[in-house]
Design a protein around this motif. Structure first.
Motif, PDB file in Angstrom:
ATOM      1  N   HIS A   1      38.223-121.008  25.522  1.00 55.27           N
ATOM      2  CA  HIS A   1      36.826-120.874  25.388  1.00 55.27           C
ATOM      3  C   HIS A   1      36.152-121.711  24.568  1.00 55.27           C
ATOM      4  O   HIS A   1      34.945-122.098  24.632  1.00 55.27           O
ATOM      5  CB  HIS A   1      36.369-119.385  24.991  1.00 55.27           C
ATOM      6  CG  HIS A   1      36.876-118.964  23.660  1.00 55.27           C
ATOM      7  ND1 HIS A   1      38.160-118.578  23.279  1.00 55.27           N
ATOM      8  CD2 HIS A   1      36.186-118.735  22.607  1.00 55.27           C
ATOM      9  CE1 HIS A   1      38.235-118.024  22.214  1.00 55.27           C
ATOM     10  NE2 HIS A   1      37.114-118.275  21.423  1.00 55.27           N
ATOM     11  N   ILE A   2      36.858-122.279  23.313  1.00 51.06           N
ATOM     12  CA  ILE A   2      36.328-122.968  22.352  1.00 51.06           C
ATOM     13  C   ILE A   2      36.025-124.446  23.062  1.00 51.06           C
ATOM     14  O   ILE A   2      35.381-125.287  22.892  1.00 51.06           O
ATOM     15  CB  ILE A   2      36.979-123.076  21.257  1.00 51.06           C
ATOM     16  CG1 ILE A   2      37.172-121.770  20.312  1.00 51.06           C
ATOM     17  CG2 ILE A   2      36.532-124.174  20.134  1.00 51.06           C
ATOM     18  CD1 ILE A   2      37.983-121.400  19.190  1.00 51.06           C
ATOM     19  N   ASN A   3      36.968-124.690  23.816  1.00 52.41           N
ATOM     20  CA  ASN A   3      36.925-126.351  24.586  1.00 52.41           C
ATOM     21  C   ASN A   3      35.863-126.189  25.441  1.00 52.41           C
ATOM     22  O   ASN A   3      35.334-127.151  25.858  1.00 52.41           O
ATOM     23  CB  ASN A   3      38.197-126.361  25.219  1.00 52.41           C
ATOM     24  CG  ASN A   3      39.482-126.766  24.233  1.00 52.41           C
ATOM     25  OD1 ASN A   3      39.028-127.346  23.139  1.00 52.41           O
ATOM     26  ND2 ASN A   3      40.615-126.966  24.446  1.00 52.41           N
ATOM     27  N   ARG A   4      35.688-124.863  26.024  1.00 44.66           N
ATOM     28  CA  ARG A   4      34.573-124.617  27.268  1.00 44.66           C
ATOM     29  C   ARG A   4      33.363-124.820  26.516  1.00 44.66           C
ATOM     30  O   ARG A   4      32.180-125.231  27.133  1.00 44.66           O
ATOM     31  CB  ARG A   4      34.831-123.198  27.865  1.00 44.66           C
ATOM     32  CG  ARG A   4      33.861-123.296  28.871  1.00 44.66           C
ATOM     33  CD  ARG A   4      34.145-121.811  29.855  1.00 44.66           C
ATOM     34  NE  ARG A   4      34.017-120.745  28.961  1.00 44.66           N
ATOM     35  CZ  ARG A   4      34.974-119.919  28.770  1.00 44.66           C
ATOM     36  NH1 ARG A   4      36.179-120.336  28.729  1.00 44.66           N
ATOM     37  NH2 ARG A   4      34.709-118.761  28.107  1.00 44.66           N
ATOM     38  N   TRP A   5      33.154-124.098  25.357  1.00 43.98           N
ATOM     39  CA  TRP A   5      31.917-124.305  24.450  1.00 43.98           C
ATOM     40  C   TRP A   5      31.689-125.625  23.957  1.00 43.98           C
ATOM     41  O   TRP A   5      30.399-126.124  23.910  1.00 43.98           O
ATOM     42  CB  TRP A   5      32.095-123.356  23.342  1.00 43.98           C
ATOM     43  CG  TRP A   5      32.035-121.990  23.484  1.00 43.98           C
ATOM     44  CD1 TRP A   5      31.495-121.405  24.612  1.00 43.98           C
ATOM     45  CD2 TRP A   5      32.240-120.840  22.825  1.00 43.98           C
ATOM     46  NE1 TRP A   5      31.622-119.885  24.635  1.00 43.98           N
ATOM     47  CE2 TRP A   5      32.414-119.670  23.297  1.00 43.98           C
ATOM     48  CE3 TRP A   5      32.715-120.703  21.187  1.00 43.98           C
ATOM     49  CZ2 TRP A   5      32.486-118.349  22.662  1.00 43.98           C
ATOM     50  CZ3 TRP A   5      33.066-119.456  20.584  1.00 43.98           C
ATOM     51  CH2 TRP A   5      32.743-118.384  21.519  1.00 43.98           C
ATOM     52  N   LEU A   6      32.657-126.349  23.698  1.00 39.50           N
ATOM     53  CA  LEU A   6      32.744-127.721  23.083  1.00 39.50           C
ATOM     54  C   LEU A   6      31.995-128.702  24.365  1.00 39.50           C
ATOM     55  O   LEU A   6      30.987-129.520  23.907  1.00 39.50           O
ATOM     56  CB  LEU A   6      33.744-128.302  22.768  1.00 39.50           C
ATOM     57  CG  LEU A   6      33.814-129.757  22.015  1.00 39.50           C
ATOM     58  CD1 LEU A   6      32.951-129.834  20.598  1.00 39.50           C
ATOM     59  CD2 LEU A   6      35.301-130.407  21.752  1.00 39.50           C
ATOM     60  N   ALA A   7      32.403-128.471  25.577  1.00 47.08           N
ATOM     61  CA  ALA A   7      31.924-129.127  26.706  1.00 47.08           C
ATOM     62  C   ALA A   7      30.514-128.683  27.031  1.00 47.08           C
ATOM     63  O   ALA A   7      29.534-129.651  27.334  1.00 47.08           O
ATOM     64  CB  ALA A   7      33.035-128.960  27.964  1.00 47.08           C
ATOM     65  N   GLY A   8      30.425-127.373  27.266  1.00 46.10           N
ATOM     66  CA  GLY A   8      29.173-126.971  27.669  1.00 46.10           C
ATOM     67  C   GLY A   8      27.874-126.922  26.713  1.00 46.10           C
ATOM     68  O   GLY A   8      26.668-127.269  26.721  1.00 46.10           O
ATOM     69  N   ASN A   9      28.167-126.587  25.327  1.00 45.91           N
ATOM     70  CA  ASN A   9      26.993-126.544  24.359  1.00 45.91           C
ATOM     71  C   ASN A   9      27.287-127.842  23.386  1.00 45.91           C
ATOM     72  O   ASN A   9      26.008-128.287  23.677  1.00 45.91           O
ATOM     73  CB  ASN A   9      27.643-125.352  23.314  1.00 45.91           C
ATOM     74  CG  ASN A   9      26.671-125.123  22.096  1.00 45.91           C
ATOM     75  OD1 ASN A   9      27.096-125.264  20.889  1.00 45.91           O
ATOM     76  ND2 ASN A   9      25.365-124.975  22.254  1.00 45.91           N
TER      77      ASN A   9
ATOM     78  N   SER B   1      41.443-126.833  29.329  1.00 47.75           N
ATOM     79  CA  SER B   1      42.832-127.205  28.703  1.00 47.75           C
ATOM     80  C   SER B   1      42.964-126.518  27.487  1.00 47.75           C
ATOM     81  O   SER B   1      42.055-125.672  26.961  1.00 47.75           O
ATOM     82  CB  SER B   1      42.720-128.706  28.577  1.00 47.75           C
ATOM     83  OG  SER B   1      41.735-128.859  27.073  1.00 47.75           O
ATOM     84  N   GLY B   2      44.094-126.193  27.152  1.00 49.32           N
ATOM     85  CA  GLY B   2      44.407-125.493  25.562  1.00 49.32           C
ATOM     86  C   GLY B   2      45.044-124.156  25.965  1.00 49.32           C
ATOM     87  O   GLY B   2      44.839-123.660  27.121  1.00 49.32           O
ATOM     88  N   PRO B   3      45.490-123.498  25.172  1.00 44.86           N
ATOM     89  CA  PRO B   3      46.112-122.231  25.268  1.00 44.86           C
ATOM     90  C   PRO B   3      44.950-121.229  25.616  1.00 44.86           C
ATOM     91  O   PRO B   3      43.684-121.298  25.274  1.00 44.86           O
ATOM     92  CB  PRO B   3      46.572-121.793  23.615  1.00 44.86           C
ATOM     93  CG  PRO B   3      46.585-123.038  23.162  1.00 44.86           C
ATOM     94  CD  PRO B   3      45.655-124.086  23.653  1.00 44.86           C
ATOM     95  N   GLU B   4      45.144-120.315  26.538  1.00 46.76           N
ATOM     96  CA  GLU B   4      44.189-119.120  27.030  1.00 46.76           C
ATOM     97  C   GLU B   4      43.473-118.878  26.101  1.00 46.76           C
ATOM     98  O   GLU B   4      42.128-118.293  26.052  1.00 46.76           O
ATOM     99  CB  GLU B   4      44.934-118.382  27.849  1.00 46.76           C
ATOM    100  CG  GLU B   4      44.231-117.301  28.699  1.00 46.76           C
ATOM    101  CD  GLU B   4      44.783-116.310  29.618  1.00 46.76           C
ATOM    102  OE1 GLU B   4      43.983-115.509  30.115  1.00 46.76           O
ATOM    103  OE2 GLU B   4      45.727-116.798  29.721  1.00 46.76           O
ATOM    104  N   GLU B   5      44.008-118.337  24.746  1.00 45.60           N
ATOM    105  CA  GLU B   5      43.412-117.267  23.846  1.00 45.60           C
ATOM    106  C   GLU B   5      42.407-118.074  23.218  1.00 45.60           C
ATOM    107  O   GLU B   5      41.508-117.714  22.618  1.00 45.60           O
ATOM    108  CB  GLU B   5      44.424-117.116  22.854  1.00 45.60           C
ATOM    109  CG  GLU B   5      45.146-118.169  22.084  1.00 45.60           C
ATOM    110  CD  GLU B   5      46.335-117.650  21.097  1.00 45.60           C
ATOM    111  OE1 GLU B   5      46.899-118.516  20.367  1.00 45.60           O
ATOM    112  OE2 GLU B   5      46.244-116.294  21.219  1.00 45.60           O
ATOM    113  N   SER B   6      42.250-119.727  23.237  1.00 47.31           N
ATOM    114  CA  SER B   6      41.386-120.634  22.557  1.00 47.31           C
ATOM    115  C   SER B   6      40.814-121.537  23.539  1.00 47.31           C
ATOM    116  O   SER B   6      39.792-122.068  23.040  1.00 47.31           O
ATOM    117  CB  SER B   6      42.073-121.292  21.542  1.00 47.31           C
ATOM    118  OG  SER B   6      42.971-122.118  21.760  1.00 47.31           O
TER     119      SER B   6
END
Length: 249
Positions: free
Chosen positions: A160-168, A153-158
């Motif tokens: 990756h932070i949501n991905r990091w929040l889930a994965g990391n 979810s979220g704007p494409e430019e950011s």
């Protein structure tokens, strides 16, 4: 010190006296009676839960010297080295390695000084390939189905932070054994309350706590135990966040 404060102090620090007893006797009298009599006897939290909260709080407020003092007390009342390490590891996601590094160093020094063999037994349940999916599932387990596929979810430019929040944040830490979801959400609440300035996240995690079974009454008990270490302003801010989360529940 009151008899109750003396008794609890002896439980934490057998055969010792407060550090500043000789130089600051009036202060020591008031602080120890407050922290180790009034506060401790305010509720029915067990000592292990109390000290999980205190250690997380001292990490959050960067109270390294006090952490060094209270860690042996935490071990004396029954926290395990694995539980202590899990608190410190998870803190990195909420405080950053820059602030957690000296605490990890202190834990290693204190544990080895007590004869604990390091490294401890591994607690990871994910791999680099499975952490993202498992982390998102942890988010769903704690916060509900609205978090399903949050990493996309979220704007494409950011995004990756949501991905990091889930994965990391969740995939690397919340999926570990050693602490369960209720304990992990509680220490996250303590990290955020103690560092201050994170009230939106604190409200969200107060709600997350409630979803996993740490109800409003429990969070107030935890916050009460943290108050001597973070003071009244941050405690009152955290209480407001608890109340806001309870309204939304």
């Amino acid at each position: 010190m009151s008899d109750a404060a003396k008794k609890y102090f002896e439980t934490m620090f057998p055969g010792q006296h407060p550090q500043f007893e000789a130089t600051d006797p009036e202060f020591v009298e008031r602080f120890t009676n407050f922290a180790f009599d009034e506060v401790v006897n305010q509720d029915d939290l067990d000592d292990r839960t109390r000290f999980l909260a205190i250690l997380a709080t001292l990490l959050g407020c960067q109270g390294l010297d006090e952490f060094r003092i209270m860690l042996p007390a935490a071990l004396n009342v029954g926290l395990t080295p694995v539980e202590v390490k899990e608190v410190v590891y998870q803190a990195v996601a909420y405080l950053g390695m820059g602030r957690v590094y000296p605490f990890l160093k202190a834990v290693n020094e204190i544990l080895t000084g007590r004869g604990v063999q390091l490294p401890l037994e591994g607690q990871a349940t994910t791999t680099m390939d499975t952490r993202l999916e498992a982390g998102n599932q942890a988010q769903v387990d704690i916060f509900g189905e609205g978090m399903r596929n949050f990493q996309n979810s979220g704007p494409e430019e950011s995004r990756h932070i949501n991905r990091w929040l889930a994965g990391n944040c969740f995939g690397d830490y919340y999926t570990r054994t050693g602490l369960d979801y209720r304990q992990r959400e509680m220490i996250t609440f303590c990290f955020l309350a103690a560092q201050g300035g994170c009230e939106p996240q604190l409200t969200s995690h107060a709600a997350g706590n409630m979803k996993v079974g740490n109800d409003k009454s429990f969070l107030i008990k935890v916050l009460s135990q943290c108050l001597p270490y973070i003071g009244y302003p941050r405690s009152l801010n955290a209480l407001r966040c608890i109340n806001e989360a309870a309204k939304q529940a």
